[in-house]
Design a protein around this motif. Structure first.
Motif, short mmCIF file in Angstrom:
data_model
loop_
_atom_site.label_atom_id
_atom_site.label_comp_id
_atom_site.label_asym_id
_atom_site.label_seq_id
_atom_site.Cartn_x
_atom_site.Cartn_y
_atom_site.Cartn_z
N LEU A 425 0.83 -1.20 0.00
CA LEU A 425 0.00 0.00 0.00
C LEU A 425 0.87 1.26 0.00
N CYS A 426 1.91 1.26 0.83
CA CYS A 426 2.79 2.43 0.92
C CYS A 426 3.56 2.68 -0.37
N GLU A 427 3.90 1.60 -1.07
CA GLU A 427 4.65 1.74 -2.31
C GLU A 427 3.77 2.27 -3.44
N LYS A 428 2.48 1.97 -3.41
CA LYS A 428 1.60 2.31 -4.54
C LYS A 428 0.84 3.61 -4.36
N GLU A 429 0.47 3.96 -3.12
CA GLU A 429 -0.46 5.06 -2.92
C GLU A 429 0.13 6.16 -2.05
N GLU A 430 -0.50 7.33 -2.16
CA GLU A 430 -0.20 8.44 -1.28
C GLU A 430 -1.18 8.40 -0.10
N ASP A 431 -0.75 8.89 1.06
CA ASP A 431 -1.65 8.89 2.21
C ASP A 431 -2.62 10.07 2.13
N LYS A 432 -3.41 10.27 3.16
CA LYS A 432 -4.43 11.32 3.17
C LYS A 432 -3.83 12.71 3.00
N ASN A 433 -2.56 12.87 3.39
CA ASN A 433 -1.89 14.17 3.29
C ASN A 433 -1.10 14.31 1.99
N GLY A 434 -1.27 13.35 1.09
CA GLY A 434 -0.58 13.41 -0.19
C GLY A 434 0.88 13.03 -0.12
N LYS A 435 1.27 12.35 0.97
CA LYS A 435 2.68 11.98 1.15
C LYS A 435 2.87 10.52 0.77
N LYS A 436 3.94 10.24 0.03
CA LYS A 436 4.26 8.88 -0.38
C LYS A 436 5.61 8.48 0.21
N LEU A 437 5.55 7.57 1.17
CA LEU A 437 6.75 7.10 1.85
C LEU A 437 6.71 5.59 1.96
N SER A 438 7.86 4.97 1.97
CA SER A 438 7.91 3.52 2.16
C SER A 438 7.47 3.17 3.58
N LEU A 439 7.11 1.92 3.78
CA LEU A 439 6.65 1.46 5.09
C LEU A 439 7.71 1.69 6.16
N LYS A 440 8.96 1.39 5.83
CA LYS A 440 10.03 1.50 6.82
C LYS A 440 10.30 2.95 7.20
N LYS A 441 10.20 3.85 6.23
CA LYS A 441 10.40 5.26 6.55
C LYS A 441 9.26 5.80 7.42
N ARG A 442 8.06 5.29 7.19
CA ARG A 442 6.94 5.68 8.05
C ARG A 442 7.15 5.15 9.48
N ILE A 443 7.68 3.96 9.57
CA ILE A 443 7.97 3.39 10.89
C ILE A 443 8.99 4.24 11.63
N VAL A 444 10.01 4.70 10.92
CA VAL A 444 11.02 5.56 11.55
C VAL A 444 10.39 6.84 12.07
N GLU A 445 9.52 7.45 11.28
CA GLU A 445 8.87 8.69 11.70
C GLU A 445 8.04 8.49 12.97
N LEU A 446 7.41 7.34 13.10
CA LEU A 446 6.52 7.08 14.23
C LEU A 446 7.24 6.55 15.46
N THR A 447 8.39 5.96 15.30
CA THR A 447 9.08 5.32 16.43
C THR A 447 10.35 6.06 16.86
N ASP A 448 10.72 7.08 16.12
CA ASP A 448 11.96 7.80 16.47
C ASP A 448 11.69 8.75 17.64
N ARG A 449 11.62 8.19 18.84
CA ARG A 449 11.36 8.95 20.06
C ARG A 449 12.63 8.95 20.88
N PRO A 450 13.28 10.11 21.01
CA PRO A 450 14.64 10.15 21.56
C PRO A 450 14.75 10.04 23.08
N PHE A 451 13.67 10.31 23.82
CA PHE A 451 13.79 10.39 25.27
C PHE A 451 13.28 9.12 25.94
#
Length: 585
Positions: A425-451
């Motif tokens: 799904l991530c490879e083929k479509e854009e999300d609701k905000n028009g952003k197209k990112l691979s699954l792993k890059k989305r995981i990084v955005e959601l899990t990159d919590r530094p503290f």
């Protein structure tokens, strides 16, 4: 990790599910108890030779200290060159006689020489600390399916107060004065812990650094809503009693003012917590010139924080020590306070007798160096992170209403099936905000919590040599590196990304890291590659830990597929081995 008794919970309410925040806090209270017992089991005398705690020693400890230094002073230069003497020095480091002993001794002696003498007469009056806010009003909540710590708690951790994920922390730094040159203010706040915090943000979290330090100067820490308190006083102007009174005023002002600010703004506690978590360091004991009364400061902090959580039912506090001597002494003082007044830490009473026994057993293992950690997503959830299932649902919700789980309940490996579909799904479509990112890059955005969460900081305080994690974030590394942060003593080996030979401790990242996106293991093909690649060799480290130490598994649900996979591997590794020789918590 001992969790509330599941079978008993289901008997009480078979349709109930434990609250995430309550479950996490139950674990925090338990690990805090393990940490205290571990300190008292093997490290209860680690501060005996440390000059900062001389005032707090018993007669027996003072006699030991005097005779030990008397013996060391009789050694000839030839004797000090003996390998046996080096071995003795290694043991004495555990009691506070390390490379920085002379520096600390000179600092403390200087403070004592210039300290204003105490007087039996009344001292000059000081402004009384502000009255604590009244307890917040709460509605009666339904009974939880397992015992719930319903009282405020004072935690103790060995870490960096600046890095812990909390609602507010008291920043240990010297703000000093500033000078305006044109439109630029000079004089950046100073202080060992704060400086390391700023440097880490500047090097690793540039956007967050600019948010906290927009001008990179003193003015960033004197904004309208910041709570400031004076902790530095010339020792020749104040006696010990006066110094403690002044520090007490700063502590109570910080707690009451911060609580009022959070309540007035109607800010909810972070990360599913029922109470605000406020953190503070052992203030004033560095260049605040209270180093000669560090023991008294710790005792005062414990007393004031206990009183604060007693009168505010929406408050937890964590005293964050920056070195092992302060941490160990704080635990020792806390234990004495608990024996004198059993009502000071009521949250411990929620733990059953079985949990107390398990805490003691784990503490002994930790003290002997026979305990290793295996941490899962639950340690990151306590800092606002997501479980594996919640992570996948969140990613799908960025595209549409989640439906990949429909009709798949009970299927083996359903999480991998969903991840495979999400990758496509991530490879083929854009999300609701028009952003197209691979699954792993989305995981990084959601899990990159530094503290790191409080739970992870408490686990790091156990000072285990080995930590294994399947989490993608860097919280385990940060928490482990921040142990004894003021001493900057040891290096951490992060395997396989930053291996360091001779490191005192190591953390194994089994399923990749946010710093190496391509290594993240999430889909079926990732697991197949993992099983057949060189990463598989890292499982040898896991097998070694299973065979040579006790594994404390924390942050996994009992039906978590990762947890079940670990248990299967453990059973396979121990096949043919007497089961009684191994146990898992």
């Amino acid at each position: 990790m001992p969790d509330p008794d599941k079978e008993q919970n289901l008997k009480k309410n078979p349709h109930s599910t434990p609250d995430i925040g309550v479950g996490a806090r139950y674990q925090e209270v338990f690990v805090d108890l393990v940490s205290m017992k571990a300190c008292l089991h093997s490290r209860h005398s680690q501060y005996v030779l440390d000059p900062r705690f001389h005032n707090m020693l018993t007669e027996e400890d003072r006699a030991f200290k005097e005779q030990m230094f008397g013996f060391l002073n009789t050694l000839t230069p030839e004797a000090t060159r003996s390998p046996a003497f080096e071995t003795l020095k290694n043991h004495l480091r555990e009691y506070g006689y390390d490379e920085r002993y002379n520096e600390r001794q000179q600092f403390v002696n200087s403070l004592k020489r210039h300290r204003k003498p105490s007087s039996d007469k009344p001292t000059a009056s000081f402004s009384p600390p502000p009255s604590p806010p009244p307890p917040s009003t709460t509605t009666t909540s339904p009974k939880m399916p397992f015992p719930t710590p319903t009282f405020g708690h004072v935690f103790v951790a060995n870490n960096s107060v600046c890095d812990m994920y909390c609602d507010a922390f008291l920043c240990p730094c010297d703000i000093g004065s500033s000078t305006l040159h044109g439109d630029v203010r000079t004089r950046v706040p100073a202080g060992t812990i704060h400086t390391q915090f700023r440097r880490r943000l500047r090097d690793e979290r540039e956007a967050f650094f600019k948010e906290i330090y927009p001008t990179n100067s003193r003015s960033d820490l004197v904004a309208e809503n910041n709570v400031l308190g004076e902790v530095g006083f010339q020792s020749w102007k104040v006696s010990k009693e006066e110094h403690l009174d002044l520090l007490r005023t700063t502590v109570t002002s910080y707690l009451s003012s911060t609580l009022k600010l959070l309540r007035d703004k109607n800010v909810k506690p972070l990360a599913y917590r029922k109470r605000y978590l406020l953190a503070l360091p052992v203030l004033g004991t560095g260049f605040g010139n209270a180093g000669d009364i560090t023991g008294e400061v710790l005792k005062m902090l414990l007393a004031e924080c206990c009183e604060a959580v007693k009168v505010n039912d929406d408050l937890d506090v964590c005293i964050v020590c920056a070195d092992q001597g302060s941490f160990t002494h704080c635990m020792s003082v806390r234990r004495k306070m608990m024996k004198a007044d059993g009502s000071l830490w009521p949250s411990f009473d929620v733990l059953s007798n079985e949990r107390w026994k398990q805490a003691k057993d784990l503490a002994i293992l930790a003290a002997r160096g026979e305990l290793s950690l295996f941490v899962g997503a639950g340690t990151s959830i306590a800092s606002g992170g997501l479980s594996w299932i919640a992570l996948l649902k969140k990613i799908e919700s960025d595209f549409r209403t989640p439906k990949l789980w429909d009709g798949r309940a009970g299927l083996t490996g359903v999480e991998l099936l969903v991840a495979d579909d999400l990758e496509e799904l991530c490879e083929k479509e854009e999300d609701k905000n028009g952003k197209k990112l691979s699954l792993k890059k989305r995981i990084v955005e959601l899990t990159d919590r530094p503290f790191p969460s409080l739970l992870m900081c408490l686990l790091a305080s156990l000072r285990t040599k080995a930590t294994i994690t399947q989490n993608y974030d860097t919280q385990a590394e940060t928490a482990l590196q921040n142990v004894n942060i003021s001493q900057r003593e040891g290096k951490l080996s992060v395997i396989p990304y930053k291996p360091i030979k001779g490191a005192k401790s190591w953390v194994l990242k089994m399923h990749g890291c946010v710093t190496a996106v391509d290594d993240i293991v999430i889909t079926s093909s990732d697991f197949e590659t993992f099983e057949s690649s060189k990463m598989k060799a890292l499982q040898g480290l896991v097998q070694s830990q299973l065979m040579t130490s006790h594994i404390l598994i924390v942050g996994f649900s009992m039906n978590d597929p990762n947890y079940l996979r670990i248990i299967a591997e453990v059973r396979a590794a121990l096949e043919g081995v007497e089961a009684a020789e191994f146990s898992f918590s």
